[in-house]
Design a protein around this motif. Structure first.
Motif, PDB file in Angstrom:
ATOM      1  N   LEU A 166     114.046  11.205 -57.617  1.00 24.33           N
ATOM      2  CA  LEU A 166     113.112  12.299 -57.441  1.00 24.33           C
ATOM      3  C   LEU A 166     112.312  11.809 -56.248  1.00 24.33           C
ATOM      4  O   LEU A 166     111.754  12.691 -55.541  1.00 24.33           O
ATOM      5  CB  LEU A 166     112.248  12.523 -58.676  1.00 24.33           C
ATOM      6  N   VAL A 167     111.751  10.428 -56.247  1.00 23.93           N
ATOM      7  CA  VAL A 167     111.180  10.053 -55.239  1.00 23.93           C
ATOM      8  C   VAL A 167     111.821   9.992 -54.104  1.00 23.93           C
ATOM      9  O   VAL A 167     111.164  10.417 -52.931  1.00 23.93           O
ATOM     10  CB  VAL A 167     110.572   8.869 -55.479  1.00 23.93           C
ATOM     11  N   VAL A 168     112.851   9.623 -53.946  1.00 21.86           N
ATOM     12  CA  VAL A 168     113.733   9.672 -52.797  1.00 21.86           C
ATOM     13  C   VAL A 168     113.874  11.118 -52.196  1.00 21.86           C
ATOM     14  O   VAL A 168     113.775  11.280 -51.008  1.00 21.86           O
ATOM     15  CB  VAL A 168     115.099   8.869 -53.077  1.00 21.86           C
ATOM     16  N   LEU A 169     114.068  12.137 -53.139  1.00 16.40           N
ATOM     17  CA  LEU A 169     114.244  13.348 -52.621  1.00 16.40           C
ATOM     18  C   LEU A 169     113.029  14.113 -52.387  1.00 16.40           C
ATOM     19  O   LEU A 169     113.122  14.923 -51.280  1.00 16.40           O
ATOM     20  CB  LEU A 169     115.052  14.326 -53.978  1.00 16.40           C
ATOM     21  N   ILE A 170     112.061  13.652 -52.447  1.00 18.76           N
ATOM     22  CA  ILE A 170     110.656  14.151 -52.184  1.00 18.76           C
ATOM     23  C   ILE A 170     110.471  13.413 -50.844  1.00 18.76           C
ATOM     24  O   ILE A 170     109.907  14.172 -49.912  1.00 18.76           O
ATOM     25  CB  ILE A 170     109.641  13.909 -53.027  1.00 18.76           C
ATOM     26  N   ALA A 171     110.745  12.262 -50.410  1.00 19.76           N
ATOM     27  CA  ALA A 171     110.693  11.558 -49.130  1.00 19.76           C
ATOM     28  C   ALA A 171     111.247  12.014 -48.223  1.00 19.76           C
ATOM     29  O   ALA A 171     111.034  11.551 -46.927  1.00 19.76           O
ATOM     30  CB  ALA A 171     110.557   9.982 -49.573  1.00 19.76           C
ATOM     31  N   VAL A 172     112.455  12.332 -48.498  1.00 15.07           N
ATOM     32  CA  VAL A 172     113.620  12.552 -47.447  1.00 15.07           C
ATOM     33  C   VAL A 172     113.049  13.894 -46.484  1.00 15.07           C
ATOM     34  O   VAL A 172     112.976  13.584 -45.174  1.00 15.07           O
ATOM     35  CB  VAL A 172     114.835  13.050 -47.992  1.00 15.07           C
ATOM     36  N   PRO A 173     112.499  14.906 -46.737  1.00 14.50           N
ATOM     37  CA  PRO A 173     111.945  15.908 -45.932  1.00 14.50           C
ATOM     38  C   PRO A 173     110.822  15.331 -44.952  1.00 14.50           C
ATOM     39  O   PRO A 173     110.741  15.627 -43.820  1.00 14.50           O
ATOM     40  CB  PRO A 173     111.331  17.054 -46.713  1.00 14.50           C
ATOM     41  N   VAL A 174     109.921  14.384 -45.418  1.00 12.74           N
ATOM     42  CA  VAL A 174     108.990  13.761 -44.562  1.00 12.74           C
ATOM     43  C   VAL A 174     109.587  12.941 -43.489  1.00 12.74           C
ATOM     44  O   VAL A 174     109.095  13.193 -42.338  1.00 12.74           O
ATOM     45  CB  VAL A 174     108.112  12.917 -45.453  1.00 12.74           C
ATOM     46  N   VAL A 175     110.794  12.123 -43.913  1.00 13.64           N
ATOM     47  CA  VAL A 175     111.344  11.332 -42.967  1.00 13.64           C
ATOM     48  C   VAL A 175     112.076  12.168 -41.830  1.00 13.64           C
ATOM     49  O   VAL A 175     112.024  11.777 -40.566  1.00 13.64           O
ATOM     50  CB  VAL A 175     112.352  10.569 -43.783  1.00 13.64           C
ATOM     51  N   SER A 176     112.530  13.100 -42.439  1.00 13.86           N
ATOM     52  CA  SER A 176     113.600  14.055 -41.246  1.00 13.86           C
ATOM     53  C   SER A 176     112.713  15.065 -40.471  1.00 13.86           C
ATOM     54  O   SER A 176     113.173  15.629 -39.562  1.00 13.86           O
ATOM     55  CB  SER A 176     114.421  14.890 -42.178  1.00 13.86           C
ATOM     56  N   ALA A 177     111.473  15.120 -40.926  1.00 12.65           N
ATOM     57  CA  ALA A 177     110.349  15.804 -40.153  1.00 12.65           C
ATOM     58  C   ALA A 177     110.175  15.099 -38.531  1.00 12.65           C
ATOM     59  O   ALA A 177     109.916  15.671 -37.760  1.00 12.65           O
ATOM     60  CB  ALA A 177     109.295  16.260 -40.854  1.00 12.65           C
ATOM     61  N   GLN A 178     110.330  13.927 -38.377  1.00 12.66           N
ATOM     62  CA  GLN A 178     110.244  13.328 -37.224  1.00 12.66           C
ATOM     63  C   GLN A 178     111.158  13.709 -36.252  1.00 12.66           C
ATOM     64  O   GLN A 178     112.403  13.680 -36.367  1.00 12.66           O
ATOM     65  CB  GLN A 178     110.333  11.672 -37.382  1.00 12.66           C
ATOM     66  N   THR A 179     110.660  13.784 -35.007  1.00 13.72           N
ATOM     67  CA  THR A 179     111.531  14.120 -33.709  1.00 13.72           C
ATOM     68  C   THR A 179     111.920  13.039 -33.143  1.00 13.72           C
ATOM     69  O   THR A 179     111.485  11.955 -32.961  1.00 13.72           O
ATOM     70  CB  THR A 179     110.772  14.910 -32.659  1.00 13.72           C
ATOM     71  N   TRP A 180     113.230  12.895 -33.000  1.00 17.23           N
ATOM     72  CA  TRP A 180     114.019  11.862 -32.176  1.00 17.23           C
ATOM     73  C   TRP A 180     115.120  12.232 -31.538  1.00 17.23           C
ATOM     74  O   TRP A 180     115.618  13.366 -31.934  1.00 17.23           O
ATOM     75  CB  TRP A 180     114.437  10.833 -33.492  1.00 17.23           C
ATOM     76  N   PRO A 181     115.378  11.802 -30.459  1.00 17.81           N
ATOM     77  CA  PRO A 181     114.427  10.954 -29.543  1.00 17.81           C
ATOM     78  C   PRO A 181     113.229  11.762 -28.956  1.00 17.81           C
ATOM     79  O   PRO A 181     113.311  12.865 -28.627  1.00 17.81           O
ATOM     80  CB  PRO A 181     115.429  10.234 -28.626  1.00 17.81           C
ATOM     81  N   ASP A 182     112.240  10.839 -28.786  1.00 15.40           N
ATOM     82  CA  ASP A 182     111.024  11.641 -28.012  1.00 15.40           C
ATOM     83  C   ASP A 182     110.713  11.339 -26.791  1.00 15.40           C
ATOM     84  O   ASP A 182     109.920  11.732 -25.908  1.00 15.40           O
ATOM     85  CB  ASP A 182     109.717  11.376 -28.972  1.00 15.40           C
ATOM     86  N   LYS A 183     111.481  10.502 -26.097  1.00 14.77           N
ATOM     87  CA  LYS A 183     111.827  10.043 -24.583  1.00 14.77           C
ATOM     88  C   LYS A 183     113.172   9.904 -24.314  1.00 14.77           C
ATOM     89  O   LYS A 183     113.918   9.748 -24.988  1.00 14.77           O
ATOM     90  CB  LYS A 183     110.856   8.894 -24.363  1.00 14.77           C
ATOM     91  N   PRO A 184     113.476  10.032 -22.911  1.00 14.61           N
ATOM     92  CA  PRO A 184     114.678   9.662 -22.347  1.00 14.61           C
ATOM     93  C   PRO A 184     115.469   8.568 -22.844  1.00 14.61           C
ATOM     94  O   PRO A 184     114.831   7.276 -23.115  1.00 14.61           O
ATOM     95  CB  PRO A 184     114.626   9.568 -20.740  1.00 14.61           C
TER      96      PRO A 184
END
Length: 88
Positions: free
Chosen positions: A14-32
């Motif tokens: 449950l902890v892993v499933l809750i944390a996954v959306p937070v991690v996937s919300a980051q934009t990558w890559p943010d520079k060339p």
């Protein structure tokens, strides 16, 4: 003991499933992105690197640059990559 292990596995899941959306919300890559080619421009490795960069650029939606750093039997390019700042 088995019931405790089962509940512990459920809690961790449950902890892993809750944390996954937070991690996937980051934009990558943010520079060339830079691809370092340790061979001379215009050669076979340069052509492959540029084709790869074009495909990656389309797929990632980010600019991908190819930089040629020839010389020293690829040592110059390798040193450039080794001494580059760790940016992910």
């Amino acid at each position: 003991m088995n019931k405790l292990c089962g509940w512990l596995q459920v809690a961790v899941s449950l902890v892993v499933l809750i944390a996954v959306p937070v991690v996937s919300a980051q934009t990558w890559p943010d520079k060339p992105i830079r691809i370092i080619n340790p061979y001379a421009a215009g050669g076979p490795s340069d052509i492959v690197a540029r084709l790869l960069a074009d495909g990656l650029s389309t797929e990632l939606g980010q600019r991908v640059l190819v930089e040629s750093k020839p010389g020293g039997g690829t040592v110059i390019g390798a040193n450039f990559v080794a001494k580059a700042p760790p940016d992910g």
